[in-house]
Enzyme design. Structure first.
Site, PDB file in Angstrom:
ATOM      1  N   PHE A 161       0.864  -1.190   0.000  1.00 22.46           N
ATOM      2  CA  PHE A 161       0.000   0.000   0.000  1.00 22.46           C
ATOM      3  C   PHE A 161       0.894   1.231   0.000  1.00 22.46           C
ATOM      4  O   PHE A 161       1.670   1.450   0.921  1.00 22.46           O
ATOM      5  CB  PHE A 161      -0.939   0.071   1.209  1.00 22.46           C
ATOM      6  N   ASP A 216       9.406   2.978   1.931  1.00 20.81           N
ATOM      7  CA  ASP A 216       8.213   3.760   2.258  1.00 20.81           C
ATOM      8  C   ASP A 216       7.984   3.624   3.760  1.00 20.81           C
ATOM      9  O   ASP A 216       7.420   2.632   4.230  1.00 20.81           O
ATOM     10  CB  ASP A 216       7.010   3.260   1.456  1.00 20.81           C
ATOM     11  N   LYS A 224       2.608  11.196   7.035  1.00 21.16           N
ATOM     12  CA  LYS A 224       1.791  10.971   8.228  1.00 21.16           C
ATOM     13  C   LYS A 224       2.314  11.736   9.460  1.00 21.16           C
ATOM     14  O   LYS A 224       2.064  12.913   9.576  1.00 21.16           O
ATOM     15  CB  LYS A 224       1.636   9.471   8.475  1.00 21.16           C
TER      16      LYS A 224
END
Ligand SMILES: *Cc1c(COP(=O)(O)O)cnc(C)c1O
Length: 426
Positions: A162, A247, A276
């Site tokens: 993802f 990531d 985030k």
């Protein structure tokens, strides 16, 4: 509660007269679902405020936030230091665009680069933009430095990944929900099984410019690869002159009990993708971080973002970096995480079939015969714990790192009670 005095109820009644909202929560949900696109299926809780690891809904009920906005709120709701940094910057200047310099960007990129042990930072806003930017940088590096023929570059990605929601990123997702009806897709990606270094080695050819992976797969269910895997990936990338892109948008910045999940196995990627928690739960802040020989390929005019590197984002991001530079959040996540995992492992065989994770991050597989992940999360919500399911029967816990150990224990007790309820029902 007299909901007739609520403007939310009035507005909902005006737009959807057929739905009679009984509570303030129902009214808020009704008006949202009337006019917001239905691309999410939220739990039926309407949050109005938050402090630390706790949030309060529109009816005054309190919940322990065990998702922390997918780790974007690592430092807690209303973190005093971060709110103060934002407030101070709000009073000065918030947006200049990169057409001019601003006095907050320099300190932010300097200290973020130092935290990462790298030389350069490309500031963006959302996580997906960091991923897109990493892909562009890797391709440009491939053509200009590695010498790959024009438009021939490929990037190896992992099954179950993802990385976000843009058209290029969903092009290399293998989740049908993320892809269906969103084609045609961007070419130039090849998928290998996650955790299989031999498959990766085979997939790389002379046109491979990068390997893009999550050091721990978050949305897939907090999937931790075998211990030797990331060091093997690092070795293969170095040998084959391919960039290793980690990531760390969800795994990075304290969550796993270290600054990066890569740190847990002593691996340093060529590029970190961050997002985030970098925005402290206040503003979207993301970044690609790497050395000059890679990020230096970008020339003026080749890439950009109106909001990327804005002074408000830089001021908040700088404060986040300074908090992490002390090592305290990482240590707290490590200690509380060890305790959490110990408690969760005790539930194995009692409605729980597997527990994975690192630091204050746990993927819990519920026995699918007992309940779905969604049902468990709904039952937890009724007991005052907010968590999120992923992929059927998995729930993940990622409370803000500022959570108290007693609150964590209480949350595990609620999970235990919920599993007990489903076991009785069976
Ligand atoms: C959330 C996430 C993204 C995308 O971030 P957005 O800010 O939602 O665009 C990318 N990669 C990983 C690993 C993520 O968890």
């Amino acid at each position: 509660m007299n909901t007739n005095t609520s403007t939310i109820t009035t507005a909902a009644a005006a737009t959807a007269p057929e739905t009679v909202a009984e509570t303030a929560s129902e009214a808020a949900i009704a008006i949202e679902s009337e006019h917001a696109a239905h691309n999410y299926h939220p739990l039926p809780v309407v949050v109005a405020s938050g402090e630390g690891a706790w949030v309060t809904d529109v009816e005054g009920r309190r919940y322990l936030d065990c998702l922390a906005a997918y780790s974007a709120v690592n430092f807690g709701h209303g973190n005093a230091r971060l709110v103060e940094a934002a407030r101070e910057q709000l009073g000065r200047i918030t947006l200049t665009s990169r057409a001019f310099h601003n006095d907050r960007l320099g300190p932010f990129v300097t200290e973020l680069a130092a935290l990462c042990g790298k030389q350069m930072v490309l500031p963006m806003n959302t996580g997906a933009e960091a991923v897109e930017s990493g892909i562009k940088v890797a391709r440009a590096w491939g053509y200009r430095v590695k010498g790959v023929a024009a438009d021939a570059a490929n990037i190896v990605v992992m099954a179950g990944n993802f990385h976000g929601r843009t058209t290029t990123i969903v092009s290399f997702s293998d989740d049908p929900d993320a892809r269906t009806d969103f084609g045609p897709f961007t070419p130039g990606f090849r998928t290998v099984p996650y955790g299989d270094a031999a498959a990766l080695e085979t997939a790389i050819d002379e046109n491979t410019v990068a390997v893009l992976l999550e050091p721990i797969q978050g949305e897939a269910g907090i999937v931790v690869p075998p211990p030797g895997y990331l060091p093997a990936v690092r070795g293969i990338c170095t040998d084959r002159n391919v960039l290793m892109i980690a990531d760390e948008i969800q795994s990075g910045l304290g969550r796993v009990g270290a600054t990066f999940a890569c740190d847990l196995v002593g691996v340093v990627p060529d590029l970190y993708l961050l997002g985030k928690a970098l925005g402290g739960g206040i503003v979207p802040v993301s970044a690609v971080v790497g050395d000059r020989d890679v990020l230096g390929v970008l020339q003026p005019g080749e890439h950009g973002s109106t909001f990327g590197g804005n002074p408000l984002a830089a001021a908040v991001g700088l404060e986040v970096v300074r908090m992490l530079a002390t090592g305290e959040p990482q240590q707290r996540a490590r200690e509380l995480g060890a305790h959490l995992h110990e408690r969760l492992l005790a539930l194995l065989g009692r409605g729980v079939v597997a527990v994975r994770g690192a630091g204050l991050w746990a993927g819990i597989d519920i026995d699918p015969a007992l309940a779905s992940g969604r049902e468990v999360c709904e039952a937890l919500m009724r007991r005052g714990v907010l968590a999120k399911d992923t992929h059927g029967s998995t729930i993940r816990l990622a409370p803000p790192i500022v959570v108290e150990q007693a609150d964590l224990d209480w949350a595990v007790e609620q999970l235990e009670a919920v599993l007990g309820e489903f076991a009785v029902r069976e």
